[in-house]
Motif scaffolding. Structure first.
Motif, PDB file in Angstrom:
ATOM      1  N   GLY A 237     -54.981 -41.940 -60.950  1.00  0.00           N
ATOM      2  CA  GLY A 237     -55.919 -42.402 -61.964  1.00  0.00           C
ATOM      3  C   GLY A 237     -55.728 -41.631 -63.243  1.00  0.00           C
ATOM      4  O   GLY A 237     -54.692 -40.983 -63.441  1.00  0.00           O
ATOM      5  N   GLU A 238     -56.768 -41.670 -64.095  1.00  0.00           N
ATOM      6  CA  GLU A 238     -56.658 -40.971 -65.375  1.00  0.00           C
ATOM      7  C   GLU A 238     -57.929 -40.215 -65.716  1.00  0.00           C
ATOM      8  O   GLU A 238     -59.025 -40.582 -65.290  1.00  0.00           O
ATOM      9  CB  GLU A 238     -56.323 -41.943 -66.501  1.00  0.00           C
ATOM     10  N   ILE A 239     -57.747 -39.161 -66.467  1.00  0.00           N
ATOM     11  CA  ILE A 239     -58.871 -38.379 -66.960  1.00  0.00           C
ATOM     12  C   ILE A 239     -59.324 -39.031 -68.256  1.00  0.00           C
ATOM     13  O   ILE A 239     -58.537 -39.215 -69.184  1.00  0.00           O
ATOM     14  CB  ILE A 239     -58.470 -36.906 -67.151  1.00  0.00           C
ATOM     15  N   VAL A 240     -60.616 -39.394 -68.296  1.00  0.00           N
ATOM     16  CA  VAL A 240     -61.133 -40.131 -69.444  1.00  0.00           C
ATOM     17  C   VAL A 240     -61.980 -39.265 -70.382  1.00  0.00           C
ATOM     18  O   VAL A 240     -62.280 -39.691 -71.495  1.00  0.00           O
ATOM     19  CB  VAL A 240     -61.933 -41.383 -69.007  1.00  0.00           C
ATOM     20  N   TRP A 241     -62.359 -38.062 -69.937  1.00  0.00           N
ATOM     21  CA  TRP A 241     -63.159 -37.172 -70.775  1.00  0.00           C
ATOM     22  C   TRP A 241     -63.130 -35.776 -70.172  1.00  0.00           C
ATOM     23  O   TRP A 241     -63.171 -35.614 -68.949  1.00  0.00           O
ATOM     24  CB  TRP A 241     -64.595 -37.679 -70.841  1.00  0.00           C
ATOM     25  N   VAL A 242     -63.045 -34.759 -71.024  1.00  0.00           N
ATOM     26  CA  VAL A 242     -63.070 -33.367 -70.575  1.00  0.00           C
ATOM     27  C   VAL A 242     -64.398 -32.754 -70.990  1.00  0.00           C
ATOM     28  O   VAL A 242     -64.758 -32.774 -72.171  1.00  0.00           O
ATOM     29  CB  VAL A 242     -61.889 -32.569 -71.177  1.00  0.00           C
ATOM     30  N   ALA A 243     -65.140 -32.215 -70.029  1.00  0.00           N
ATOM     31  CA  ALA A 243     -66.435 -31.582 -70.302  1.00  0.00           C
ATOM     32  C   ALA A 243     -66.257 -30.124 -70.709  1.00  0.00           C
ATOM     33  O   ALA A 243     -66.851 -29.660 -71.691  1.00  0.00           O
ATOM     34  CB  ALA A 243     -67.338 -31.670 -69.073  1.00  0.00           C
ATOM     35  N   ASP A 244     -65.440 -29.395 -69.955  1.00  0.00           N
ATOM     36  CA  ASP A 244     -65.187 -27.980 -70.235  1.00  0.00           C
ATOM     37  C   ASP A 244     -63.938 -27.571 -69.462  1.00  0.00           C
ATOM     38  O   ASP A 244     -63.189 -28.427 -69.007  1.00  0.00           O
ATOM     39  CB  ASP A 244     -66.402 -27.108 -69.895  1.00  0.00           C
ATOM     40  N   GLY A 245     -63.736 -26.288 -69.277  1.00  0.00           N
ATOM     41  CA  GLY A 245     -62.510 -25.815 -68.647  1.00  0.00           C
ATOM     42  C   GLY A 245     -62.332 -26.212 -67.200  1.00  0.00           C
ATOM     43  O   GLY A 245     -61.205 -26.321 -66.724  1.00  0.00           O
ATOM     44  N   ASP A 246     -63.447 -26.440 -66.481  1.00  0.00           N
ATOM     45  CA  ASP A 246     -63.310 -26.766 -65.063  1.00  0.00           C
ATOM     46  C   ASP A 246     -64.059 -28.038 -64.644  1.00  0.00           C
ATOM     47  O   ASP A 246     -64.318 -28.252 -63.467  1.00  0.00           O
ATOM     48  CB  ASP A 246     -63.719 -25.581 -64.183  1.00  0.00           C
ATOM     49  N   SER A 247     -64.376 -28.898 -65.613  1.00  0.00           N
ATOM     50  CA  SER A 247     -65.042 -30.173 -65.309  1.00  0.00           C
ATOM     51  C   SER A 247     -64.506 -31.284 -66.200  1.00  0.00           C
ATOM     52  O   SER A 247     -64.292 -31.069 -67.395  1.00  0.00           O
ATOM     53  CB  SER A 247     -66.550 -30.078 -65.525  1.00  0.00           C
ATOM     54  N   PHE A 248     -64.323 -32.451 -65.605  1.00  0.00           N
ATOM     55  CA  PHE A 248     -63.857 -33.597 -66.384  1.00  0.00           C
ATOM     56  C   PHE A 248     -64.276 -34.889 -65.694  1.00  0.00           C
ATOM     57  O   PHE A 248     -64.707 -34.883 -64.540  1.00  0.00           O
ATOM     58  CB  PHE A 248     -62.336 -33.560 -66.577  1.00  0.00           C
ATOM     59  N   ARG A 249     -64.166 -35.983 -66.424  1.00  0.00           N
ATOM     60  CA  ARG A 249     -64.486 -37.305 -65.888  1.00  0.00           C
ATOM     61  C   ARG A 249     -63.177 -38.017 -65.551  1.00  0.00           C
ATOM     62  O   ARG A 249     -62.264 -38.054 -66.365  1.00  0.00           O
ATOM     63  CB  ARG A 249     -65.291 -38.094 -66.917  1.00  0.00           C
ATOM     64  N   PHE A 250     -63.099 -38.563 -64.332  1.00  0.00           N
ATOM     65  CA  PHE A 250     -61.883 -39.185 -63.805  1.00  0.00           C
ATOM     66  C   PHE A 250     -62.158 -40.640 -63.440  1.00  0.00           C
ATOM     67  O   PHE A 250     -63.206 -40.954 -62.867  1.00  0.00           O
ATOM     68  CB  PHE A 250     -61.431 -38.422 -62.557  1.00  0.00           C
ATOM     69  N   ARG A 251     -61.228 -41.523 -63.764  1.00  0.00           N
ATOM     70  CA  ARG A 251     -61.305 -42.926 -63.357  1.00  0.00           C
ATOM     71  C   ARG A 251     -60.141 -43.205 -62.401  1.00  0.00           C
ATOM     72  O   ARG A 251     -58.986 -43.244 -62.820  1.00  0.00           O
ATOM     73  CB  ARG A 251     -61.242 -43.861 -64.559  1.00  0.00           C
ATOM     74  N   PRO A 252     -60.458 -43.391 -61.108  1.00  0.00           N
ATOM     75  CA  PRO A 252     -59.380 -43.627 -60.135  1.00  0.00           C
ATOM     76  C   PRO A 252     -58.835 -45.049 -60.243  1.00  0.00           C
ATOM     77  O   PRO A 252     -59.543 -45.975 -60.621  1.00  0.00           O
ATOM     78  CB  PRO A 252     -60.078 -43.415 -58.791  1.00  0.00           C
TER      79      PRO A 252
END
Length: 172
Positions: free
Chosen positions: A30-45
């Motif tokens: 899938g792809e990462i659609v948004w980065v929140a911080d250094g160890d969190s992000f939003r993923f769309r599988p």
């Protein structure tokens, strides 16, 4: 599946006193659609079934906790994405200098990146605990190698990359 996960699964199947039985392994490209911080992000599988299963695991965990995991905030139906917590790392908070540096690094390598996500737990705040990698690198290992995080083992070893994380941290 690691030996530890197999033992937990067997104990859960036979109901041998484990309060929370969430031994699972899910993997999807899938792809990462948004980065929140250094160890969190939003993923769309690419695989919608992964989204459905993870949300179901999070709802089950939510029903067994004393605090709200805010599952509907973590899982967006509109774009079938979810908020991920990278496992076995812990970058500094975004309000600190180190946290801003880790966030900048994350944005530079993760935003829009396509790769594979591997998840094995639902964390305290309702986010799937996962690792992300491309053909060239694994994100948690990169955080450790570049000094943005230590290898965190207080909740257990990484189920797939323990040896790589030890080596990246210089602990072998």
């Amino acid at each position: 599946m690691t030996l530890g996960r197999i033992v937990v699964s067997v104990l859960c199947i036979f109901g041998l006193g484990l309060g929370e039985c969430f031994a699972f392994e899910l993997k999807s490209k899938g792809e990462i659609v948004w980065v929140a911080d250094g160890d969190s992000f939003r993923f769309r599988p690419d695989n919608a079934l992964m989204w459905v299963k993870l949300k179901s695991f999070a709802k089950t965990r939510d029903g067994k906790t004393t605090h709200s995991l805010r599952v509907d905030d973590r899982f967006h139906l509109k774009d079938m994405s979810f908020l991920v917590r990278v496992g076995n790392v812990g970058t500094a908070e975004s309000g600190t200098t180190q946290g801003r540096l880790a966030e900048q690094f994350a944005r530079s390598v993760l935003e829009g990146a396509e790769g594979t996500l591997y998840c094995w737990d639902i964390g305290y705040y309702g986010r799937p605990i996962c690792s992300f990698w491309t053909d060239n690198w694994e994100y948690g290992q990169a955080l450790i190698e570049k000094g943005y995080s230590d290898y965190e083992t207080r909740y257990g070893e990484h189920p797939r990359f323990h040896k790589k994380y030890l080596k990246a941290s210089g602990r072998r």
